[in-house]
Design an enzyme around this catalytic site. Structure first.
Site, short mmCIF file in Angstrom:
data_model
loop_
_atom_site.label_atom_id
_atom_site.label_comp_id
_atom_site.label_asym_id
_atom_site.label_seq_id
_atom_site.Cartn_x
_atom_site.Cartn_y
_atom_site.Cartn_z
N LYS A 172 6.01 10.85 -49.68
CA LYS A 172 5.87 9.58 -50.28
C LYS A 172 5.72 9.27 -51.78
CE LYS A 172 2.11 9.46 -52.22
NZ LYS A 172 1.89 8.34 -52.73
N GLU A 247 5.89 19.92 -60.73
CA GLU A 247 6.98 19.69 -61.93
C GLU A 247 5.53 18.35 -62.62
OE1 GLU A 247 9.14 20.62 -64.28
OE2 GLU A 247 10.41 21.79 -62.18
N CYS A 281 8.20 12.50 -69.04
CA CYS A 281 7.97 13.17 -68.76
C CYS A 281 8.61 14.28 -70.08
CB CYS A 281 7.99 14.80 -67.24
SG CYS A 281 10.03 14.15 -67.20
N GLU A 380 -0.51 14.56 -72.85
CA GLU A 380 0.22 13.66 -72.98
C GLU A 380 -0.81 12.00 -72.67
OE1 GLU A 380 1.28 13.41 -68.07
OE2 GLU A 380 3.58 14.05 -69.42
P1 NAD Z 1 0.15 10.63 -60.69
O1 NAD Z 1 -0.01 13.19 -60.54
O2 NAD Z 1 -0.90 9.95 -60.87
O3 NAD Z 1 0.38 11.01 -59.03
C1 NAD Z 1 1.72 11.60 -58.47
C2 NAD Z 1 2.16 11.35 -57.21
O4 NAD Z 1 1.07 11.89 -56.53
C3 NAD Z 1 1.93 9.91 -56.83
O5 NAD Z 1 2.64 9.73 -55.41
C4 NAD Z 1 0.35 10.01 -56.16
O6 NAD Z 1 -0.16 8.72 -55.39
C5 NAD Z 1 0.19 11.63 -55.36
N1 NAD Z 1 -1.51 11.04 -55.73
C6 NAD Z 1 -1.97 11.11 -56.39
N2 NAD Z 1 -2.74 11.97 -56.35
C7 NAD Z 1 -2.92 12.21 -54.96
C8 NAD Z 1 -3.46 13.87 -54.62
N3 NAD Z 1 -5.35 13.65 -54.74
N4 NAD Z 1 -3.56 14.58 -54.13
C9 NAD Z 1 -1.54 14.68 -53.80
N5 NAD Z 1 -0.75 13.51 -54.50
C10 NAD Z 1 -1.37 12.87 -55.02
O7 NAD Z 1 1.66 10.99 -62.08
P2 NAD Z 1 2.12 10.09 -62.34
O8 NAD Z 1 0.93 8.88 -63.18
O9 NAD Z 1 2.74 8.96 -61.13
O10 NAD Z 1 2.72 10.19 -62.97
C11 NAD Z 1 3.54 10.46 -64.69
C12 NAD Z 1 3.04 12.23 -64.61
O11 NAD Z 1 4.30 12.23 -64.17
C13 NAD Z 1 3.13 12.94 -65.26
O12 NAD Z 1 2.63 13.36 -65.90
C14 NAD Z 1 4.72 12.47 -66.20
O13 NAD Z 1 4.30 13.90 -67.61
C15 NAD Z 1 4.73 13.35 -64.80
N6 NAD Z 1 6.21 13.37 -64.54
C16 NAD Z 1 6.60 15.21 -64.42
C17 NAD Z 1 8.27 15.51 -64.60
C18 NAD Z 1 8.84 16.74 -64.10
O14 NAD Z 1 9.88 17.08 -64.11
N7 NAD Z 1 7.94 17.73 -65.46
C19 NAD Z 1 8.97 14.17 -64.17
C20 NAD Z 1 8.92 12.89 -64.12
C21 NAD Z 1 7.15 12.36 -64.63
#
Ligand code: NAD
Length: 478
Positions: A172, A247, A281, A380
């Protein structure tokens, strides 16, 4: 305008509605409509993955290696088209987008080889005439939930090891960037993976992501995204004792030591903090500067920032593309307001700007005079925003760097081998960079953090086996 379905059991499936994917460099440019499917479609995908699992997990490793290699090759011949799609939907520059697509190909190639290296061990038993075989086996059906900031690399670095080690997949992607994941699914379909081995389910995170986390048919969940959502995923997955890997966010420090080469330091800071619009990230969002070089570092960094061109991601002369959408832009602007209102802080840059096309353009922002306890230094932001925190000496720099709930990556710029070695030991992060930007990692070595940045085994490289396989110890008396 083309609408794009989910990919379930080898078929493209329409949703109950379609969501427009809009180019953040030009909001008049709609890339396409992407299906929002319901939980019933997820059930179908999980069912397909479960049915495909026994045969797929028993395929010859060579079969899996060949299919992964074919995906790597298909991605590589299509770098231009895929790079343009990625830059259009996410807003990173075309150069960065091509780099990410190339990386996705490298990841599939690496794990193509890994399919042939599923290691086991054989040991004599403590009992006479008995042998012990320690096997690695697939974990089963893997649910993959990915964020918007690496639209093809993160789906690749989770799907490739899952498939290589004999698991089946339900992916997803983030709704903002379904296009690149859809393109990856098209390639996987084209090269001939058996139906049901890989499934793409597009839709709202709170619906499909949440249902993946709690689905009894999914054996393991790997998630990359925010810490807030990651916690929810972990609670739901561990409640049913599924394997889980997270992550999440970072607030990554880059120390500029008093003996740093300032040319290198400024470049590391600017690249790490602002490239990819700071939406990584691994971005360097806390620049921790020893007093003796602080003023010169700030002056030179501001001068370098003045050379950066912010604009349309497809313009080859642009260094920094737009923010991904209005919501993230509002978040960035809100944090900048907070910083401007913080006594002692001066915000340089951080201005909303207009370009030829309507988009979410923001100039990079350096917050000088910040303290580590300031809200903007603690949380962040996920935008082109970095705090400059002045410290008296190296020991204070290390203490400040570690004084955060996050622990993804850290960096130090120094010409002292002793400090470089010392900092590697004392940094409380999963990754450490010396004289390099905090962002920018290799695909063949472990990736991951500590504290609230990561949970579960690290990703990538041969260590990916820790999550995507499970052990079995067999005692044999021949
Ligand atoms: P997000 O947490 O909003 O969404 C991530 C994913 O989770 C998306 O596919 C989203 O649709 C899904 N999601 C949303 N609500 C959910 C729920 N209740 N249950 C399960 N899944 C759900 O994050 P984002 O805005 O897409 O990405 C940015 C974040 O990702 C930042 O915090 C960044 O630091 C982090 N990030 C971390 C890494 C790493 O490797 N540590 C890499 C890239 C991004």
């Amino acid at each position: 305008m083309r609408t794009h379905g989910s990919y379930i059991k080898g078929f493209w499936v329409e949703g109950y509605e379609s969501r427009d994917n809009v180019n953040p460099s030009d909001t008049n440019d709609v890339i396409g409509g992407f299906a929002r499917v319901d939980v019933g479609a997820l059930d179908d995908a999980v069912d397909a993955a479960r049915h495909a699992l026994p045969a797929w997990s028993m395929t010859s490793p060579q079969t899996r290696a060949n299919l992964l290699e074919a995906v790597a090759a298909e991605i590589l011949v299509d770098v231009e088209r895929l790079g343009e799609l990625l830059a259009r939907e996410e807003g990173k520059t075309l150069r960065e987008a091509r780099g990410e697509v190339t990386r996705a190909s490298q990841i599939f190639r690496f794990f193509s080889g890994e399919a042939l290296r599923m290691r086991g061990e054989r040991q004599p038993s403590t009992r006479e005439g008995v042998f012990v075989n320690i096997h690695r086996e697939p974990v089963g059906v893997v649910g993959i939930i990915t964020p918007w900031n690496f639209p093809i690399a993160i789906p690749a670095w989770k799907s490739a090891p899952a498939l290589a080690y004999g698991n089946t997949v339900v992916l997803k992607p983030a709704e903002l960037v379904s296009g690149s994941a859809h393109a990856l699914a098209e390639i996987i379909d084209r090269v001939g993976f058996p139906p049901g081995v890989f499934n793409l389910v597009t839709g709202a995170g709170a619906v499909i992501g949440d249902a993946i986390s709690s689905h009894p048919g999914i054996d393991a969940v790997t998630f990359t995204g925010s810490s807030e959502v990651g916690r929810k995923v972990a609670m739901a997955a561990t409640a049913r004792l599924a394997k889980v890997q997270l992550e999440m966010g970072g607030k990554n420090p880059l120390i500029i030591a008093s003996d740093a080469d300032l040319d290198i330091a400024v470049e590391c800071a600017v690249q790490g903090a602002f490239f990819s619009t700071g939406q990584r990230c691994t971005a360097s969002s806390r620049l921790i500067i020893e007093d003796s070089v602080h003023d010169e570092f700030v002056e030179r960094t501001l001068a370098r920032m003045a050379t950066l061109k912010v604009g349309h991601a497809l313009d080859a002369t642009v260094d920094i593309g737009p923010v991904v959408d209005q919501r993230q832009l509002d978040t960035d602007l809100r944090y900048l307001e907070i910083a401007r209102a913080t006594p002692g802080s001066t915000v340089h840059g951080g201005h909303r700007v207009d370009r030829e096309h309507p988009g979410f353009y923001l100039t990079p922002a350096l917050i000088v005079g910040a303290l580590n306890g300031d809200q903007v230094s603690c949380e962040e932001v996920f935008g082109p925003v970095a705090s400059v925190i002045k410290v008296a000496n190296y020991d204070e720099a290390v203490a400040v760097a570690n004084d955060t709930p996050f622990g993804l990556v850290s960096g130090i710029c120094t010409t002292s081998l002793a400090k470089a070695e010392d900092y590697q030991r004392r940094s409380d992060t999963g990754m450490v960079m010396v004289n390099l930007p905090t962002a920018g990692v290799d695909p063949h070595v472990p990736f991951g953090g500590r504290k609230s940045s990561s949970y579960g085994p690290h990703e990538q490289g041969t260590h990916a086996q820790d999550f995507f396989t499970q052990g079995k110890t067999a005692y044999v008396r021949p």
